[in-house]
Design a protein around this motif. Structure first.
Motif, PDB file in Angstrom:
ATOM      1  N   ALA A  14      -1.327  -3.780 -10.298  1.00  0.00           N
ATOM      2  CA  ALA A  14      -0.851  -3.400  -8.993  1.00  0.00           C
ATOM      3  C   ALA A  14       0.607  -2.846  -9.015  1.00  0.00           C
ATOM      4  CB  ALA A  14      -0.747  -4.654  -7.922  1.00  0.00           C
ATOM      5  N   GLY A  15       0.610  -1.595  -8.297  1.00  0.00           N
ATOM      6  CA  GLY A  15       1.969  -1.119  -8.288  1.00  0.00           C
ATOM      7  C   GLY A  15       1.971   0.087  -9.688  1.00  0.00           C
ATOM      8  N   SER A  17       0.147   3.145 -11.874  1.00  0.00           N
ATOM      9  CA  SER A  17      -0.453   4.665 -11.704  1.00  0.00           C
ATOM     10  C   SER A  17      -1.460   4.805 -12.766  1.00  0.00           C
ATOM     11  CB  SER A  17       0.438   5.588 -11.661  1.00  0.00           C
ATOM     12  OG  SER A  17       1.595   5.296 -10.855  1.00  0.00           O
ATOM     13  N   ARG A  66       0.057   7.996  -1.244  1.00  0.00           N
ATOM     14  CA  ARG A  66       0.101   7.349  -2.820  1.00  0.00           C
ATOM     15  C   ARG A  66      -0.768   8.145  -3.445  1.00  0.00           C
ATOM     16  NH1 ARG A  66      -2.656   2.995  -3.210  1.00  0.00           N
ATOM     17  NH2 ARG A  66      -4.336   3.002  -1.412  1.00  0.00           N
ATOM     18  N   ASN A  83      -0.891   6.649  -7.319  1.00  0.00           N
ATOM     19  CA  ASN A  83       0.354   5.675  -7.635  1.00  0.00           C
ATOM     20  C   ASN A  83       0.411   4.620  -6.672  1.00  0.00           C
ATOM     21  OD1 ASN A  83       1.460   7.792  -9.261  1.00  0.00           O
ATOM     22  ND2 ASN A  83       2.284   9.061  -7.570  1.00  0.00           N
ATOM     23  N   SER A  84       1.127   3.660  -6.868  1.00  0.00           N
ATOM     24  CA  SER A  84       1.273   2.567  -6.183  1.00  0.00           C
ATOM     25  C   SER A  84       0.121   1.756  -5.812  1.00  0.00           C
ATOM     26  CB  SER A  84       2.077   2.710  -4.681  1.00  0.00           C
ATOM     27  OG  SER A  84       3.435   3.463  -4.918  1.00  0.00           O
ATOM     28  N   HIS A  86      -3.044  -0.546  -5.541  1.00  0.00           N
ATOM     29  CA  HIS A  86      -3.640  -1.782  -4.841  1.00  0.00           C
ATOM     30  C   HIS A  86      -4.581  -2.391  -5.413  1.00  0.00           C
ATOM     31  CE1 HIS A  86      -1.505  -0.091  -1.024  1.00  0.00           C
ATOM     32  NE2 HIS A  86      -0.598  -0.305  -1.833  1.00  0.00           N
ATOM     33  N   ASP A  89      -7.924  -0.679  -4.021  1.00  0.00           N
ATOM     34  CA  ASP A  89      -8.314   0.436  -4.430  1.00  0.00           C
ATOM     35  C   ASP A  89      -9.340   0.465  -5.798  1.00  0.00           C
ATOM     36  OD1 ASP A  89      -4.794   1.470  -4.447  1.00  0.00           O
ATOM     37  OD2 ASP A  89      -6.416   2.040  -3.022  1.00  0.00           O
ATOM     38  N   SER A 126      -4.121  -7.998  -9.523  1.00  0.00           N
ATOM     39  CA  SER A 126      -2.897  -8.240  -8.695  1.00  0.00           C
ATOM     40  C   SER A 126      -2.017  -8.985  -9.710  1.00  0.00           C
ATOM     41  CB  SER A 126      -3.327  -9.103  -7.642  1.00  0.00           C
ATOM     42  OG  SER A 126      -4.058 -10.365  -8.075  1.00  0.00           O
TER      43      SER A 126
END
Length: 126
Positions: A14-15, A17, A66, A83-84, A86, A89, A126
């Motif tokens: 998570a976070g 790319s 994002r 990007n970013s 989660h 996604d 996560s």
């Protein structure tokens, strides 16, 4: 005949790319519309982003700000910079194409597209 082949999927935290690519063949110079869709297990296919031959883009609210969709004009190859990321996604991402331009609203509907790639898995932990 239009052929679409996705690549670039994988696993990311998570976070992080990822950049997806879609090699497109068989699209004439104009007009056309290409897009990314995704489908998570047990969920319906949903739009991610679209781009028309003239560069007009559209994004779903869930990825706006994002993700960035882009295309290479000579080759018609499609990219999706994510990007970013989660965990939400996480899905199979597929590219789609049609040999004419669509309105913005129709460009985010899967039933607007005729040609589809096989998809590439994106997993966000996560």
């Amino acid at each position: 005949q239009v052929q679409l082949v996705e690549s670039g999927g994988g696993s990311v935290q998570a976070g992080g790319s990822l950049t997806l690519s879609c090699a497109a063949s068989g699209l004439s110079n104009t007009p056309y519309h290409v897009a990314w869709f995704r489908q998570a297990p047990g969920k319906e296919r949903e739009a991610v982003a679209s781009i028309r031959h003239d560069g007009t883009t559209a994004y779903s609210d869930s990825v706006k700000g994002r993700f960035t969709i882009s295309k290479d004009n000579p080759s018609k190859n499609l990219s999706l910079q994510m990007n970013s990321l989660h965990p939400a996604d996480t899905a199979i991402y597929s590219c789609a194409a049609v040999k004419y331009g669509l309105t913005i609203s129709r460009s985010l509907r899967p039933d607007s597209y005729i040609y589809w790639g096989q998809g590439t898995q994106v997993t966000v932990s996560s």
